[in-house]
Scaffold this motif. Structure first.
Motif, short mmCIF file in Angstrom:
data_model
loop_
_atom_site.label_atom_id
_atom_site.label_comp_id
_atom_site.label_asym_id
_atom_site.label_seq_id
_atom_site.Cartn_x
_atom_site.Cartn_y
_atom_site.Cartn_z
N GLY A 180 0.98 67.27 -15.74
CA GLY A 180 0.96 67.41 -14.29
C GLY A 180 0.08 66.40 -13.58
O GLY A 180 -0.31 66.61 -12.45
N ASN A 181 -0.26 65.30 -14.23
CA ASN A 181 -1.22 64.37 -13.64
C ASN A 181 -0.57 63.23 -12.88
O ASN A 181 -1.23 62.51 -12.15
CB ASN A 181 -2.12 63.77 -14.74
N GLY A 182 0.70 63.02 -13.09
CA GLY A 182 1.30 61.85 -12.48
C GLY A 182 2.23 62.22 -11.35
O GLY A 182 2.84 63.28 -11.32
N GLY A 183 2.33 61.36 -10.40
CA GLY A 183 3.33 61.48 -9.36
C GLY A 183 3.23 62.75 -8.56
O GLY A 183 2.31 62.98 -7.83
N GLY A 184 4.19 63.65 -8.79
CA GLY A 184 4.23 64.86 -8.00
C GLY A 184 4.79 64.62 -6.62
O GLY A 184 4.55 65.39 -5.71
N GLY A 185 5.49 63.54 -6.44
CA GLY A 185 5.99 63.20 -5.12
C GLY A 185 7.19 64.02 -4.72
O GLY A 185 7.75 64.80 -5.50
N LYS A 186 7.59 63.87 -3.48
CA LYS A 186 8.77 64.57 -2.99
C LYS A 186 9.97 64.19 -3.84
O LYS A 186 10.15 63.07 -4.25
CB LYS A 186 9.04 64.18 -1.53
N GLY A 187 10.77 65.22 -4.15
CA GLY A 187 11.97 64.98 -4.90
C GLY A 187 11.77 65.00 -6.41
O GLY A 187 12.70 64.82 -7.16
N ARG B 26 -10.05 71.03 -11.02
CA ARG B 26 -9.61 72.23 -10.29
C ARG B 26 -8.46 71.94 -9.34
O ARG B 26 -8.12 72.78 -8.52
CB ARG B 26 -10.77 72.87 -9.50
N LEU B 27 -7.82 70.79 -9.47
CA LEU B 27 -6.71 70.44 -8.59
C LEU B 27 -5.36 70.79 -9.20
O LEU B 27 -4.34 70.75 -8.50
CB LEU B 27 -6.76 68.95 -8.27
N SER B 28 -5.33 71.12 -10.48
CA SER B 28 -4.11 71.52 -11.15
C SER B 28 -4.47 72.62 -12.14
O SER B 28 -5.56 72.60 -12.72
CB SER B 28 -3.47 70.33 -11.87
N ALA B 29 -3.57 73.58 -12.31
CA ALA B 29 -3.87 74.74 -13.13
C ALA B 29 -2.64 75.12 -13.94
O ALA B 29 -1.55 74.57 -13.76
CB ALA B 29 -4.32 75.92 -12.26
N HIS B 30 -2.82 76.07 -14.84
CA HIS B 30 -1.73 76.62 -15.63
C HIS B 30 -1.58 78.10 -15.32
O HIS B 30 -2.55 78.77 -14.94
CB HIS B 30 -2.00 76.46 -17.13
N ALA B 31 -0.37 78.62 -15.52
CA ALA B 31 -0.11 80.06 -15.47
C ALA B 31 -0.07 80.59 -16.90
O ALA B 31 0.17 79.84 -17.85
CB ALA B 31 1.20 80.34 -14.74
N VAL B 32 -0.30 81.89 -17.04
CA VAL B 32 -0.27 82.56 -18.35
C VAL B 32 0.52 83.85 -18.20
O VAL B 32 0.17 84.71 -17.39
CB VAL B 32 -1.69 82.88 -18.86
N THR B 33 1.60 83.99 -18.96
CA THR B 33 2.39 85.21 -18.92
C THR B 33 2.26 85.99 -20.22
O THR B 33 2.22 85.40 -21.31
CB THR B 33 3.88 84.92 -18.64
N THR B 34 2.16 87.33 -20.09
CA THR B 34 2.04 88.20 -21.26
C THR B 34 2.93 89.42 -21.07
O THR B 34 3.41 89.71 -19.97
CB THR B 34 0.60 88.69 -21.47
N SER B 35 3.08 90.15 -22.15
CA SER B 35 3.78 91.43 -22.09
C SER B 35 2.83 92.48 -21.53
O SER B 35 1.71 92.19 -21.07
CB SER B 35 4.28 91.80 -23.48
N ILE B 36 3.25 93.73 -21.55
CA ILE B 36 2.39 94.82 -21.08
C ILE B 36 1.48 95.27 -22.21
O ILE B 36 1.57 94.80 -23.34
CB ILE B 36 3.23 96.00 -20.54
N VAL C 167 -7.70 70.52 -22.50
CA VAL C 167 -8.22 69.20 -22.12
C VAL C 167 -7.28 68.11 -22.60
O VAL C 167 -6.99 67.14 -21.88
CB VAL C 167 -9.64 69.01 -22.68
N LEU C 168 -6.78 68.24 -23.82
CA LEU C 168 -5.84 67.25 -24.34
C LEU C 168 -4.58 67.18 -23.49
O LEU C 168 -4.05 66.09 -23.22
CB LEU C 168 -5.48 67.58 -25.79
N LEU C 169 -4.09 68.32 -23.03
CA LEU C 169 -2.90 68.33 -22.17
C LEU C 169 -3.19 67.66 -20.83
O LEU C 169 -2.32 67.01 -20.25
CB LEU C 169 -2.42 69.77 -21.96
N ALA C 170 -4.42 67.81 -20.35
CA ALA C 170 -4.79 67.21 -19.07
C ALA C 170 -5.00 65.71 -19.17
O ALA C 170 -4.98 65.01 -18.15
CB ALA C 170 -6.04 67.87 -18.52
N THR C 171 -5.22 65.21 -20.38
CA THR C 171 -5.50 63.78 -20.57
C THR C 171 -4.41 63.06 -21.34
O THR C 171 -4.57 61.89 -21.68
CB THR C 171 -6.84 63.59 -21.31
N GLU C 172 -3.28 63.73 -21.62
CA GLU C 172 -2.29 63.16 -22.53
C GLU C 172 -1.57 61.94 -21.96
O GLU C 172 -0.91 61.21 -22.71
CB GLU C 172 -1.27 64.22 -22.94
#
Length: 657
Positions: free
Chosen positions: A72-79, A108-118, A484-489
């Motif tokens: 999620g570090n690059g671009g992010g532009g419209k479209g 703190r400008l980009s984050a991840h979501a985490v989904t789990t079961s009940i 961290v590796l995902l943020a710097t890949e």
């Protein structure tokens, strides 16, 4: 013609399940600060069970989940393609740690979501949520929940509360979340999702955000207004200081003879490192750092005096004891920083606290300067510029000399006079210190390593030092390193990322090694085997508990734990999970293994058994106290003696009013 929304007549709608709508919404949220635009939620971690597999799980399939673009570090532009990358975890707590590591590395400008079961999947989030909120780092939690429609009661894994039918185990997440909502109707997602994004992107409020998702509501369809899926930018504010507070701050600085800056994590979150360097260049005020703030200045910057507090340097703690003005910048002033209220000893000491939250800015009865760290420092620098403030040259000479003396103690701790023996923990750090460059990132969280790192490590870049010490959570390091590796890949070649763990921490949470292997991430794991809880063992001895229950050993004839070390082979365990393992038995072996691991293109573990240092060659002891109450009555001599020392130390505590 598309149907229109009953809530917004004339607005076209799209028929999706609640889960599909949430994923589509998240893929279109962006942050913007200083002209840079980034995905707010750049990927979703998940472990699937019956509480989320048919809802969020199916929605992620619809969204084209995959790892590509997860940084999620690059671009992010419209479209840009509105995909939602998916990351597979092995433990729910670990997934949150990975998301937190990613968020911190992303400023703190980009984050991840985490989904789990009940059920247990949801309650396993609690520790990670507490860590995120305490450290002011954003993560979006999406736990499944029991049926909103209650077709059968109770359902599998449902907590029954006789006096409250609307309570589920997910309510455990309320006190550790900065925002919590339970989505009991599809249309309730719209305001809840917008509030969730507001909190995640707000530098003064951010932390864990929880949207509990009943499993039936996840799969329920609704006609969603197309406006809900429009790309939305969340501006990350840089609030400037109030003019009255700024003038009071200027007066406080100008009247100070022995000022000291305490740099906290807020400097990193604000990207204020260069601004801090400019401020110190103008004023020559020395800078001590908390665990979160270490790296605000490079270790060789003339004004950097190292870590402060219980795990700090003699230089910083000595200055703190005689400071007449303590300038906190982006710090919470925890008990490790203040030495449990005993460190700032000058009778006339006052505090000035620059912080983006009023709650923190008023701590220790400080003069508050409520502002973004960078904006506040810029304003303070400009306001002082025309008034000719600079510390006395004698004060500058004093702390420069103390800094040089401390460096000699660091060198002594790192020295390896005999390279054919087992290394001490400090020598392991010394060998790493000789190997790394400013590209390397070190991650740690608990045990005795944070103390040694805070005192001894020479930070070479603003983001090299990644020690989580707000919650000091054992098991954080390996998953956080993945984040961290995902943020710097996007970097080529990738930045070397080191997770440093003791055997106690390794046993807490090695599960995400499998994730690193699956993703072929070049994680560098260093496992230090000392057969127990070294940090708590030392603390136990100091408080009269005689190291009880802190060693990993067989039971002895009396039922205690003083027998031989347990025959646990952590290197074999790491290898069984798919890592390449390099075993080191001597200093020479370790030097070679660390170098080989640094160059490795896949997940690699360096395993070393460490030697207990003697009092001469070991790292310097704590330079300031920490309050751990000692038994007031005891029959054993160790506890009686420890209580006498405790009473002596606690007598020096003061409340700053």
């Amino acid at each position: 013609m598309s149907p229109t929304s009953p809530a917004n007549p004339g607005c076209p709608t799209r028929r999706l399940t609640t889960a599909q709508a949430l994923v589509a919404f998240l893929a279109r949220q962006y942050t913007e600060r200083d002209g840079r635009r980034r995905r707010l939620i750049s990927a979703t971690w998940g472990i699937f069970g019956h509480g989320n597999v048919a809802g969020i799980g199916q929605a992620l399939v619809e969204a084209g989940g995959g790892r590509s673009g997860s940084g999620g570090n690059g671009g992010g532009g419209k479209g840009a393609a509105h995909r939602m990358p998916y990351l597979q975890g092995r433990n729910e707590q670990a997934m949150v740690h990975a998301a937190v590591g990613y968020a911190r590395q992303s400023g703190r400008l980009s984050a991840h979501a985490v989904t789990t079961s009940i059920g247990p999947g949801a309650t396993n989030l609690v520790t990670g949520a507490a860590l995120a909120t305490i450290n002011r780092l954003p993560v979006l939690l999406l736990p499944g929940d029991t049926f909103a429609t209650r077709p059968a009661d109770p359902v599998l894994q449902q907590l029954e509360v006789p006096h409250a039918g609307d309570v589920s185990v997910n309510d455990c997440l309320r006190p550790v979340s900065r925002y919590f909502d339970r989505i009991t109707r599809p249309e309730a997602l719209i305001p809840a999702a917008l509030q969730a994004m507001r909190v995640l992107a707000d530098p003064a409020e951010t932390g864990a955000v929880t949207l509990a998702l009943p499993q039936d509501v996840q799969a329920e369809a609704y006609d969603w207004p197309e406006e809900f899926f429009a790309e939305r930018d969340w501006h990350v504010r840089r609030p400037a200081p109030d003019a009255h507070e700024l003038e009071a701050a200027v007066r406080a600085v100008r009247s100070a003879r022995r000022p000291l800056i305490v740099a906290g994590g807020g400097i990193r979150h604000s990207a204020a490192e260069e601004t801090l360097a400019a401020f110190t260049a103008a004023t020559r005020i020395p800078v001590a750092s908390t665990q979160a703030g270490k790296g605000a200045l490079r270790h060789d910057h003339p004004a950097d005096v190292g870590g402060i507090g219980h795990t700090g340097t003699a230089t910083a703690d000595g200055l703190a004891r005689t400071a007449d003005l303590v300038i906190g910048i982006g710090t919470r002033f925890s008990d490790f920083t203040t030495a449990s209220g005993t460190l700032f000893a000058d009778p006339a000491v006052r505090f000035l606290h620059l912080n983006i939250t009023g709650f923190d800015a008023h701590k220790l009865a400080a003069l508050p300067l409520v502002a973004d760290a960078r904006a506040g420092l810029e304003a303070l620098t400009a306001a002082l510029a025309g008034r000719g403030y600079r510390v006395d040259p004698a004060y500058e000479t004093e702390y420069s000399g103390a800094k040089e003396a401390w460096e000699e103690r660091v060198e002594a701790s790192f020295a390896t006079p005999d390279s054919t023996v087992r290394p001490t923990q400090a020598q392991v750090l010394g060998l790493l210190d000789a190997l790394v460059t400013e590209d390397d990132i070190l991650i740690n969280a608990a045990g005795s390593l944070p103390g040694d790192l805070h005192k001894l490590w020479r930070t070479r870049s603003h983001d090299q030092y990644h020690v989580e010490y707000g919650y000091s959570c054992m098991g954080y390091e390996i998953p956080a390193a993945i984040g961290v590796l995902l943020a710097t890949e996007a970097r080529t070649p990738p930045r070397p990322v080191w997770a440093l763990v003791g055997d106690g921490t390794y046993l807490m949470n090695p599960t995400e090694i499998v994730t690193a292997v699956q993703e072929n991430l070049p994680l560098k794991l260093v496992v230090l085997q000392n057969h127990g809880y070294a940090s708590i063992g030392g603390l136990s001895e100091s408080v009269g508990a005689e190291r009880f229950g802190t060693a990993y050993r067989h039971r002895d004839a009396d039922g205690g734990f003083t027998g031989p070390p347990l025959p646990v082979d952590l290197a074999a365990n790491a290898a069984s999970l798919g890592m390449r393992v390099l075993r080191a038995t001597t200093v020479d072996d370790l030097r070679t293994a660390l170098s080989e691991a640094r160059d490795a293109g896949g997940p690699t573990c360096v395993y070393v058994e460490t030697e207990t240092p003697d009092t001469v060659s070991g790292p310097p002891p704590a330079q300031a106290w920490w309050d751990v109450p000692v038994a007031e009555t005891a029959s054993r001599p160790a506890a009686v003696k420890a209580r006498e020392e405790y009473d002596r130390q606690v007598a020096a505590r003061r409340r700053h009013l």
